[in-house]
Structure formats: structure tokens, C-alpha cells
Design a protein around this motif. Structure first.
Motif, short mmCIF file in Angstrom:
data_model
loop_
_atom_site.label_atom_id
_atom_site.label_comp_id
_atom_site.label_asym_id
_atom_site.label_seq_id
_atom_site.Cartn_x
_atom_site.Cartn_y
_atom_site.Cartn_z
N UNK A 190 0.88 -1.41 0.01
CA UNK A 190 -0.11 0.05 -0.04
C UNK A 190 0.78 1.20 0.00
N UNK A 191 0.27 2.57 -0.14
CA UNK A 191 1.07 3.60 -0.22
C UNK A 191 1.55 3.71 1.13
N UNK A 192 2.73 4.40 1.19
CA UNK A 192 3.45 4.55 2.57
C UNK A 192 3.28 6.05 3.15
N UNK A 193 2.81 6.37 4.26
CA UNK A 193 3.05 7.91 4.73
C UNK A 193 4.10 7.45 6.08
N UNK A 194 4.41 8.85 6.42
CA UNK A 194 5.89 8.85 7.28
C UNK A 194 5.55 9.90 8.35
N UNK A 195 6.42 9.57 9.55
CA UNK A 195 6.32 10.45 10.67
C UNK A 195 7.33 11.54 10.34
N UNK A 196 6.90 12.91 10.24
CA UNK A 196 7.77 13.92 9.87
C UNK A 196 8.92 13.99 10.88
N UNK A 248 13.20 9.50 7.76
CA UNK A 248 11.93 9.46 8.68
C UNK A 248 11.48 7.93 8.93
N UNK A 249 10.57 7.85 9.87
CA UNK A 249 9.90 6.51 9.90
C UNK A 249 8.47 6.47 9.36
N UNK A 250 8.11 5.08 8.99
CA UNK A 250 6.85 4.87 8.50
C UNK A 250 5.97 4.82 9.42
N UNK A 251 4.58 5.55 9.10
CA UNK A 251 3.42 5.80 9.88
C UNK A 251 2.62 4.84 9.92
N UNK A 252 2.40 3.92 8.74
CA UNK A 252 1.20 3.29 8.45
C UNK A 252 1.55 1.81 8.02
N UNK A 253 0.33 0.91 7.89
CA UNK A 253 0.63 -0.47 7.22
C UNK A 253 1.58 -1.23 8.34
N UNK A 296 6.64 2.34 11.95
CA UNK A 296 7.49 2.20 12.93
C UNK A 296 8.86 1.93 12.47
N UNK A 297 9.13 1.18 11.22
CA UNK A 297 10.38 1.27 10.64
C UNK A 297 10.99 2.41 9.86
N UNK A 298 12.27 2.47 10.21
CA UNK A 298 12.88 3.67 9.38
C UNK A 298 12.79 3.36 7.88
N UNK A 299 12.74 4.59 7.13
CA UNK A 299 12.61 4.21 5.59
C UNK A 299 13.76 3.67 5.12
N UNK A 300 15.20 4.06 5.77
CA UNK A 300 16.17 3.50 5.17
C UNK A 300 16.43 1.93 5.30
N UNK A 301 15.83 1.40 6.72
CA UNK A 301 15.74 -0.04 6.88
C UNK A 301 14.59 -0.64 6.09
#
Length: 316
Positions: free
Chosen positions: A2-8, A48-53, A57-62
Motif C-alpha cells: 500500500x502507499x506509505x506515509x511517514x512521521x515527519x 523518517x519512519x513509516x507511519x502506516x501499514x 515504526x520502521x525507518x525508511x532506510x531500513x
């Protein structure tokens, strides 16, 4: 996926104002503005970290390391376009960014080319985009007495709905009285050559090593969003590291992605971004990353969005 949103990741720069906090309903703090909002980035300085799905909670680089092909397809790992909102209450420092070779050699980083889409500009607001002289000795002398911005900064007046690309090597500064979203490449190295007397560290030698005095960017005047024009898509900015289209949506807009990820940023109105695996809602100033594995997506609503992606030349 699904589309990803992030914690700013918010920053509180000396030049920042309150437009981001007001747009997002954040608590006002007179001592600590939210003048810069890193909404989509996997650079280690501001990741940033992922906010949904399932990946919340996972960092985007990870996430990119562990789900590379799903998220970014056949692009290299360090390849997430950055999206940052900036509210310039004061003019930013005059600065220069390196290209890929320079960034690797000087700092072990990556190219920082960028662009600014202007959400709002006060009447008469200007930014610096280029140099008025090719005389490097004159520029160095002006750095020494902190007058380079006033004497040699190429001033460009900006208006709501304007879009300008700032290639690596360009002398530039976002001007006071502008609320902008920056769309740019992966790197995060800034070499300041003038800070208007604020006393922060300068990076004069590196700046002059990467400076390209021939760069004088033009502005794409797209105008304000008018839903009466119906759904239409226009090129906003384009360079070797990213493309950002401006899509005005009055109803829906369907996109086939050709195996690459897209970042969708809402700059007017509200919308839904839907794929076969799920949907996300975007309010004003919010972004989502549509993974490469989605294949396609549809934007629904009455809105203007930026549709940012890597050009074909960047693929493996």
C-alpha cells in the motif's frame, strides 16, 4: 504494498516561521518553530519512519534495505527523492550544493540538486537563483565582507504556483516571505557562503570548489489551482536526478508507474491516493510514497498534487 506515509522529522531553523504548524494544526511554540519539515527522506541525518501499514515504526532506510524491489524497484538503494516543506520568515543563507562526484569526494555523501514549488509568496518576495558575475575573485571578496548575497545574488521574484529547479552548483537562497515545498535528490550537504550576519559556520572553500556561476535557473509559472480547468497534468521541473509534475485533479487522475516509485504531495485541497493494496488520505502539505510494486494508482479529489519520480536515466 500500500502507499506509505511517514512521521515527519521537524527542524527549528533560525529563519523559520509558523506556516507549517498552522497548516498542520501543530501547537505554536514561540521559542521553537517548525519552520522545516522533512516529510520524505531516507538520508541518515534526517531519516523518517513509516507511519502506516505493516511496516509502521520502521525507518525508511531500513525498509528500503529489506523490501528494496517492492518499494523502489530497480533503482539503486540510495535513491529516495526528498520532500521538505520550508517556511522562510527570513531569507536563508546563500549556499551551494555539490553534485554526485563532488559530494562523494568531499563528504562521502550524494548529490543535492533541488527544486522549490511555491505554495505562497508575499507580494514582491524574491529568492536567489544564480550569480550576477562569473568573476570568482569578486565573489570571494564579497564573501569576505558578507555582501555576496546583496551584491551578486541573482534575484528572482516568485509567486504562488511557481516552480524552480536549483541544480547542484547553483548559488541560491530561498527568500523571506515564502512558503515552499522542496523536492530534491538524496544528498544533504550544504555549503554556506553568506549567512546575513547571523554568525553560523560558513564553508567557503568547499562552496567555491563546487560553484557553477553559469547556472541561472528559470521559473515555471504554473499559476494557482483552479478546479474549473478540470484534470490536467503539466511538467513542473525536470533535472537529471528527479522529475516533478504538477497534477490538477477535479475528480480523479489515474497513473501507470512503469516499475518505479512515485511520491505524491498534496499542495492544494485534499485527496485520496488509492492502489490495489490500499489507500491513504492526504491533507494539505502531506505526502505519500507509492511503492514500485503497486504498479498504478489513482488520485481522487479536488486538489493539486506534485507527482515526483526518478527519470529513466537513473535506473540500473
Amino acid at each position: 504494498m500500500r502507499p506509505l506515509k511517514f512521521n515527519t522529522t521537524y527542524a527549528h531553523p533560525i529563519w523559520g516561521g509558523d506556516a507549517i504548524s498552522e497548516a498542520r494544526g501543530l501547537e505554536h511554540d514561540a521559542e521553537r518553530n517548525n519552520g522545516e519539515a522533512f516529510d520524505v527522506t531516507m538520508h541518515p541525518d534526517v531519516c523518517v519512519t513509516i507511519a502506516n501499514g505493516p511496516l509502521a515504526g520502521m525507518r525508511l532506510d531500513e525498509a528500503v534495505r529489506t523490501h528494496h524491489d517492492e518499494i523502489i524497484g530497480d533503482l539503486p538503494e540510495n535513491d529516495i527523492i526528498q520532500v521538505t516543506f520550508m517556511d522562510a520568515r527570513e531569507t536563508l543563507s546563500v549556499q551551494v550544493h555539490p553534485n554526485e562526484e563532488q559530494a562523494q569526494r568531499l563528504d562521502g555523501d550524494h548529490e543535492k540538486s533541488e527544486s522549490w514549488y511555491i505554495l505562497h509568496a508575499e507580494p514582491g518576495a524574491t529568492l536567489i537563483a544564480g550569480s550576477l558575475t562569473d568573476d570568482v575573485d569578486a565573489l570571494r571578496a564579497a564573501v569576505a565582507d558578507d555582501t555576496i548575497g546583496d551584491r551578486y545574488g541573482r534575484r528572482v521574484e516568485m509567486h504562488d504556483g511557481d516552480f524552480i529547479v536549483i541544480p547542484a552548483g547553483t548559488m541560491h537562497a530561498l527568500g523571506a516571505g515564502m512558503f515552499a515545498v522542496e523536492v530534491g535528490s538524496f544528498g544533504n550537504r550544504t555549503y554556506r557562503i553568506c549567512d546575513w550576519g547571523r554568525g553560523r559556520e560558513l564553508h567557503v572553500e568547499k562552496a567555491f570548489e563546487v560553484l557553477d556561476t553559469s547556472s541561472k535557473p528559470g521559473v515555471n509559472h504554473l499559476g494557482s489551482f483552479d478546479p474549473a480547468n478540470g484534470t490536467r497534468v503539466r511538467e513542473g521541473v525536470s533535472c537529471s536526478t528527479f522529475v516533478s509534475n504538477v497534477a490538477d485533479v477535479a475528480g480523479e487522475y489515474h497513473v501507470e508507474m512503469d516499475g518505479i516509485y512515485h511520491i505524491v504531495t498534496c499542495v492544494e485541497g485534499i485527496c485520496t491516493v488509492e492502489t490495489a493494496d490500499g489507500a491513504v488520505e492526504l491533507g494539505y502539505t502531506e505526502s505519500t510514497l507509492v511503492p514500485a510494486s503497486a504498479g498504478a494508482y489513482t488520485v481522487r479529489g479536488t486538489c493539486r498534487v506534485l507527482q515526483s519520480y526518478r527519470p529513466d536515466s537513473c535506473r540500473k
